[in-house]
Scaffold this motif. Sequence first.
Motif, PDB file in Angstrom:
ATOM      1  N   PRO A 108       0.830  -1.209   0.000  1.00  0.00           N
ATOM      2  CA  PRO A 108       0.000   0.000   0.000  1.00  0.00           C
ATOM      3  C   PRO A 108       0.860   1.253   0.000  1.00  0.00           C
ATOM      4  CG  PRO A 108       0.177  -0.836   2.223  1.00  0.00           C
ATOM      5  CD  PRO A 108       0.933  -1.804   1.349  1.00  0.00           C
ATOM      6  N   SER A 148       2.315   2.808  -4.496  1.00  0.00           N
ATOM      7  CA  SER A 148       1.717   1.499  -4.219  1.00  0.00           C
ATOM      8  C   SER A 148       2.135   0.498  -5.292  1.00  0.00           C
ATOM      9  CB  SER A 148       0.188   1.604  -4.206  1.00  0.00           C
ATOM     10  OG  SER A 148      -0.255   2.618  -3.347  1.00  0.00           O
ATOM     11  N   SER A 301      -0.765  -6.427 -10.178  1.00  0.00           N
ATOM     12  CA  SER A 301      -1.417  -5.937  -8.963  1.00  0.00           C
ATOM     13  C   SER A 301      -2.925  -6.019  -9.122  1.00  0.00           C
ATOM     14  CB  SER A 301      -1.003  -4.488  -8.691  1.00  0.00           C
ATOM     15  OG  SER A 301      -1.783  -3.920  -7.660  1.00  0.00           O
ATOM     16  N   ARG A 303      -4.796  -4.032  -7.231  1.00  0.00           N
ATOM     17  CA  ARG A 303      -5.284  -2.723  -6.794  1.00  0.00           C
ATOM     18  C   ARG A 303      -5.780  -1.948  -8.012  1.00  0.00           C
ATOM     19  NH1 ARG A 303      -3.343  -2.057  -1.444  1.00  0.00           N
ATOM     20  NH2 ARG A 303      -1.573  -3.452  -1.031  1.00  0.00           N
ATOM     21  N   LEU A 307      -6.698   4.962  -6.002  1.00  0.00           N
ATOM     22  CA  LEU A 307      -6.321   4.320  -4.761  1.00  0.00           C
ATOM     23  C   LEU A 307      -6.994   5.039  -3.607  1.00  0.00           C
ATOM     24  CD1 LEU A 307      -2.565   4.023  -5.698  1.00  0.00           C
ATOM     25  CD2 LEU A 307      -4.179   2.113  -5.560  1.00  0.00           C
TER      26      LEU A 307
END
Length: 311
Positions: A108, A148, A301, A303, A307
Amino acid sequence: MPPRSPLPQRFGLDAAWLRTLDGDPRNPAPWHTMRDWLAHRLSAHIDVDAFLTDERFVAEDGTPVRADTPYRPNTFVWFHRDLAPEAPVPGQVRVVHRDERIVVVDKPAFLSTIPRGKHVRESVVVRMRDQLGLPELTPMHRLDRVTSGLLLMATERRWRGAYQSMFMRPGEVQKTYRALAELRGELSTPVTVRNHLRKQRGILQGEVVSGAEPNAESLVECEGKLPGSDRLGVYRLTPRTGKTHQLRLHMWGLGAPIVGDPLYPEVLDVAVDDFSTPLQLLASELRFRDPVDGLERLFTSDRELPLRNAQ
């Protein structure tokens, strides 16, 4: 360098060590006891007598160093420092892949790659050494604390050379980032940015050195609007070199600084425990041919942009 530490890691951190002076025939014992030498070296930073009482200094064989232990030249002493309190960084370090040689994690924002300055326990290395039980776990490259995404780590010392060398050879590792920045009608992509970047120690911002031989190159492509926004676009960034703050400087230079950047275009006074505004820069893909077994590796990733603040 010292022999192997007699102390195990604590919280994923190796013990600190000191070595007494080499023997001098003219003055073989400049201190009467090891306590006197330790006080000379450390009393400005720690309570040496309390450490001695609690048997926190140990010799090479693991036995405690005592206050009356005679001073000896060329002797190693190990100990664990007390750590300053740190604000816990929100968000999880996700393990994307793990095998005998490597671990790939998805970190993160706000979590430092390595222990440094005010970020010691709140670093990827320390967290994951402790969590995975891998005391030699070491990153093969770095991400800025506020960035990240994907980070490749070697599980043991014996694997470090092969993977570190891979990152040193241009083109062997393909890293893809995605970022949020303003859509600019005058910015035509794809565009390749080449220039000379310099980052000086002690100065927060890097700079472009005009007229110098290029040492940094990035491919910038716009993938389109961020869903739900007419102002922001998703940019695909492919660095072909790895200079400090390279992508952040290159996007700023194009007139589209990355959303949430605390350094570019201006340095913001952000408290070390302020996790409210993540930098919208994600190391989203990592591709390479494994230098040990020759297999093609691709990690992604999970993510997504934007974010969010994990708090």
